[in-house]
Write a protein that holds these residues in place. Structure first.
Motif, PDB file in Angstrom:
ATOM      1  N   ALA A  48      -2.025   3.623   3.088  1.00 51.09           N
ATOM      2  CA  ALA A  48      -3.388   3.676   2.378  1.00 51.09           C
ATOM      3  C   ALA A  48      -4.545   2.884   2.803  1.00 51.09           C
ATOM      4  CB  ALA A  48      -3.205   3.730   0.930  1.00 51.09           C
ATOM      5  N   ALA A  49      -4.232   1.897   3.551  1.00 52.03           N
ATOM      6  CA  ALA A  49      -4.985   0.715   4.110  1.00 52.03           C
ATOM      7  C   ALA A  49      -5.470   1.265   5.557  1.00 52.03           C
ATOM      8  CB  ALA A  49      -4.086  -0.631   4.194  1.00 52.03           C
ATOM      9  N   GLY A  50      -4.985   2.464   6.034  1.00 57.04           N
ATOM     10  CA  GLY A  50      -5.491   2.911   7.379  1.00 57.04           C
ATOM     11  C   GLY A  50      -4.739   2.439   8.672  1.00 57.04           C
ATOM     12  N   ILE A  51      -3.537   1.727   8.321  1.00 58.46           N
ATOM     13  CA  ILE A  51      -2.636   1.298   9.312  1.00 58.46           C
ATOM     14  C   ILE A  51      -1.455   2.388   9.673  1.00 58.46           C
ATOM     15  CG2 ILE A  51      -1.058  -0.333   9.858  1.00 58.46           C
ATOM     16  CD1 ILE A  51      -3.608  -1.438   9.802  1.00 58.46           C
ATOM     17  N   ALA A  52      -1.436   2.794  11.023  1.00 54.72           N
ATOM     18  CA  ALA A  52      -0.765   3.902  11.479  1.00 54.72           C
ATOM     19  C   ALA A  52       0.350   3.151  12.358  1.00 54.72           C
ATOM     20  CB  ALA A  52      -1.221   5.141  11.860  1.00 54.72           C
ATOM     21  N   GLN A  53       1.631   3.774  12.362  1.00 55.60           N
ATOM     22  CA  GLN A  53       2.465   3.287  13.272  1.00 55.60           C
ATOM     23  C   GLN A  53       3.512   4.221  14.019  1.00 55.60           C
ATOM     24  OE1 GLN A  53       5.628  -0.444  13.464  1.00 55.60           O
ATOM     25  NE2 GLN A  53       6.265   1.192  12.423  1.00 55.60           N
ATOM     26  N   CYS A  54       3.704   4.381  15.093  1.00 50.16           N
ATOM     27  CA  CYS A  54       4.796   5.299  15.865  1.00 50.16           C
ATOM     28  C   CYS A  54       5.413   4.103  16.567  1.00 50.16           C
ATOM     29  CB  CYS A  54       4.140   6.152  16.538  1.00 50.16           C
ATOM     30  SG  CYS A  54       2.964   7.301  15.763  1.00 50.16           S
ATOM     31  N   CYS A  55       6.728   4.060  16.902  1.00 50.40           N
ATOM     32  CA  CYS A  55       7.657   3.323  17.720  1.00 50.40           C
ATOM     33  C   CYS A  55       8.566   3.925  18.554  1.00 50.40           C
ATOM     34  CB  CYS A  55       8.148   2.177  16.953  1.00 50.40           C
ATOM     35  SG  CYS A  55       9.002   2.856  15.424  1.00 50.40           S
ATOM     36  N   ASP A  56       8.817   3.715  19.876  1.00 49.29           N
ATOM     37  CA  ASP A  56       9.873   4.158  20.721  1.00 49.29           C
ATOM     38  C   ASP A  56      10.724   3.218  21.003  1.00 49.29           C
ATOM     39  OD1 ASP A  56       7.887   6.364  20.621  1.00 49.29           O
ATOM     40  OD2 ASP A  56       6.659   5.142  21.903  1.00 49.29           O
TER      41      ASP A  56
ATOM     42  N   GLY B 188      13.088  -5.545  19.758  1.00 48.66           N
ATOM     43  CA  GLY B 188      11.893  -4.772  19.454  1.00 48.66           C
ATOM     44  C   GLY B 188      11.930  -3.181  19.886  1.00 48.66           C
ATOM     45  N   TYR B 189      11.064  -2.500  19.419  1.00 54.08           N
ATOM     46  CA  TYR B 189      10.579  -1.177  19.819  1.00 54.08           C
ATOM     47  C   TYR B 189       9.302  -1.309  20.721  1.00 54.08           C
ATOM     48  CZ  TYR B 189      13.471   1.341  16.265  1.00 54.08           C
ATOM     49  OH  TYR B 189      14.394   1.502  15.399  1.00 54.08           O
ATOM     50  N   ASN B 190       8.895  -0.230  21.204  1.00 51.28           N
ATOM     51  CA  ASN B 190       7.557  -0.140  21.806  1.00 51.28           C
ATOM     52  C   ASN B 190       6.746   0.450  20.685  1.00 51.28           C
ATOM     53  OD1 ASN B 190       5.158   0.193  23.831  1.00 51.28           O
ATOM     54  ND2 ASN B 190       5.523   2.364  23.213  1.00 51.28           N
ATOM     55  N   HIS B 191       5.839  -0.672  20.180  1.00 55.82           N
ATOM     56  CA  HIS B 191       4.885  -0.241  18.983  1.00 55.82           C
ATOM     57  C   HIS B 191       3.654   0.333  19.207  1.00 55.82           C
ATOM     58  CE1 HIS B 191       7.764  -1.991  15.911  1.00 55.82           C
ATOM     59  NE2 HIS B 191       7.988  -2.734  16.867  1.00 55.82           N
ATOM     60  N   LEU B 192       3.163   1.568  18.735  1.00 54.97           N
ATOM     61  CA  LEU B 192       1.974   1.978  18.810  1.00 54.97           C
ATOM     62  C   LEU B 192       1.249   1.659  17.415  1.00 54.97           C
ATOM     63  CD1 LEU B 192       0.588   5.256  20.792  1.00 54.97           C
ATOM     64  CD2 LEU B 192      -0.325   4.197  18.530  1.00 54.97           C
ATOM     65  N   ILE B 193       0.478   1.108  17.331  1.00 56.93           N
ATOM     66  CA  ILE B 193      -0.057   0.567  16.084  1.00 56.93           C
ATOM     67  C   ILE B 193      -1.545   0.934  15.934  1.00 56.93           C
ATOM     68  CG2 ILE B 193      -0.455  -1.242  14.403  1.00 56.93           C
ATOM     69  CD1 ILE B 193       1.905  -2.607  15.260  1.00 56.93           C
ATOM     70  N   ALA B 194      -2.254   1.576  15.112  1.00 50.46           N
ATOM     71  CA  ALA B 194      -3.517   2.020  15.087  1.00 50.46           C
ATOM     72  C   ALA B 194      -4.196   1.703  13.578  1.00 50.46           C
ATOM     73  CB  ALA B 194      -3.704   3.635  15.355  1.00 50.46           C
TER      74      ALA B 194
ATOM     75  N   PRO C 299       0.734  -1.297  -0.046  1.00 53.65           N
ATOM     76  CA  PRO C 299       0.055  -0.138   0.105  1.00 53.65           C
ATOM     77  C   PRO C 299       0.864   1.308  -0.077  1.00 53.65           C
ATOM     78  CG  PRO C 299      -0.763  -1.499   1.814  1.00 53.65           C
ATOM     79  CD  PRO C 299       0.649  -2.169   1.056  1.00 53.65           C
ATOM     80  N   PRO C 300       0.439   2.460  -0.395  1.00 54.68           N
ATOM     81  CA  PRO C 300       1.138   3.509  -0.496  1.00 54.68           C
ATOM     82  C   PRO C 300       1.083   3.802   0.815  1.00 54.68           C
ATOM     83  CG  PRO C 300      -0.453   3.740  -2.371  1.00 54.68           C
ATOM     84  CD  PRO C 300      -0.779   2.485  -1.611  1.00 54.68           C
TER      85      PRO C 300
ATOM     86  N   ALA D 281       1.506  -3.384   5.846  1.00 59.80           N
ATOM     87  CA  ALA D 281       0.200  -4.141   6.617  1.00 59.80           C
ATOM     88  C   ALA D 281      -1.088  -3.614   6.043  1.00 59.80           C
ATOM     89  CB  ALA D 281       0.165  -4.298   8.058  1.00 59.80           C
ATOM     90  N   THR D 282      -1.992  -4.419   5.672  1.00 60.13           N
ATOM     91  CA  THR D 282      -3.426  -4.009   5.415  1.00 60.13           C
ATOM     92  C   THR D 282      -4.360  -4.282   6.674  1.00 60.13           C
ATOM     93  OG1 THR D 282      -3.829  -6.194   4.381  1.00 60.13           O
ATOM     94  CG2 THR D 282      -2.958  -4.445   3.043  1.00 60.13           C
ATOM     95  N   LYS D 283      -3.874  -5.058   7.643  1.00 62.15           N
ATOM     96  CA  LYS D 283      -4.834  -5.289   8.808  1.00 62.15           C
ATOM     97  C   LYS D 283      -4.096  -5.306  10.028  1.00 62.15           C
ATOM     98  CE  LYS D 283      -5.863  -9.218   7.527  1.00 62.15           C
ATOM     99  NZ  LYS D 283      -6.540 -10.622   7.407  1.00 62.15           N
ATOM    100  N   ILE D 284      -4.497  -4.741  11.152  1.00 62.73           N
ATOM    101  CA  ILE D 284      -3.934  -4.673  12.592  1.00 62.73           C
ATOM    102  C   ILE D 284      -3.133  -6.097  12.812  1.00 62.73           C
ATOM    103  CG2 ILE D 284      -4.104  -4.764  14.890  1.00 62.73           C
ATOM    104  CD1 ILE D 284      -4.101  -1.803  13.890  1.00 62.73           C
TER     105      ILE D 284
END
Length: 226
Positions: free
Chosen positions: A171-179, A220-226, A153-154, A202-205
């Motif tokens: 573009a699938a609506g998946i957002a990520q921030c990581c710390d 790993g990071y601490n991932h915030l996935i929405a 996805p774009p 990813a296209t799904k959570i």
């Protein structure tokens, strides 16, 4: 294509992973080399603490390369493209993308990510935000990437220098921030930036979660996935 806002460079890329990396490297060559200069200088200035030269770091980073190549070959292709486009050495770019692992998080400064559910916002939208706490010299090397991969996805993401993108949304609506955190399962494996880059495909959570929990990851990071 390169567009400039008042304060932040935006680079638009499309194609295969190698082609996108090459386009990023060409458009952000100044930022890539600026970041490498910052890192090398930091290694010199903190040698008493890190006990590692840049040559040592290259040797350490090479240990992670086979794992990245096995599990995330498409993002290795992106990194090779960035090296080709910018004229930077792949070994140097591998160091900056493996730095947290090879330095045991010695340079971690403490990023912060937050999310607010739709039930808690006035307009019913999910809000996600990220504060990037990193070396001040890298602020001028920060830019946005609007990418249209041929097989994913774009996405729109933010990065700096020669780092693969790991904060953004697609573009699938998946957002990520990581710390960055101090993981208790550190080992040689797939560097965490290569892992987190994969969540933007990813296209799904559930796909994003499986990506960040992939077997063979270094840590790993601490991932915030929405």
């Amino acid at each position: 294509m390169v567009a400039r806002s008042k304060s932040l460079l935006m680079i638009r890329v499309r194609g295969s992973h190698r082609e996108m990396g090459r386009q990023i490297g060409e458009a952000a060559a100044k930022q890539v080399h600026g970041m490498l200069h910052t890192y090398k200088q930091t290694f010199e200035e903190t040698y008493e603490e890190l006990r590692m030269t840049w040559a040592d770091a290259i040797l350490q980073a090479r240990k992670y390369y086979p794992f990245a190549l096995e599990h995330t070959p498409q993002y290795v292709e992106e990194l090779k493209g960035i090296a080709e486009g910018s004229g930077a050495a792949l070994d140097d770019l591998l160091v900056v993308n493996c730095a947290e692992a090879i330095l045991s998080d010695a340079l971690v400064l403490g990023c912060t990510s937050i999310g607010v559910s739709a039930e808690r916002t006035t307009d019913g939208h999910v809000l996600v935000a990220h504060n990037e706490d990193w070396l001040p010299d890298d602020e001028e090397n920060t830019f946005l990437i609007h990418a249209t991969p041929e097989d994913e996805p774009p996405y729109l993401g933010v990065t700096y220098g020669g780092l693969l993108v790991n904060v953004g949304f697609n573009a699938a609506g998946i957002a990520q921030c990581c710390d960055s955190v101090y993981p208790n399962d550190v080992r040689v494996g797939v560097p965490r930036i290569f892992v987190s880059r994969g969540t933007l495909a990813a296209t799904k959570i559930s796909d994003a979660i499986r990506t960040v929990l992939m077997p063979g990851r270094a840590a790993g990071y601490n991932h915030l996935i929405a």
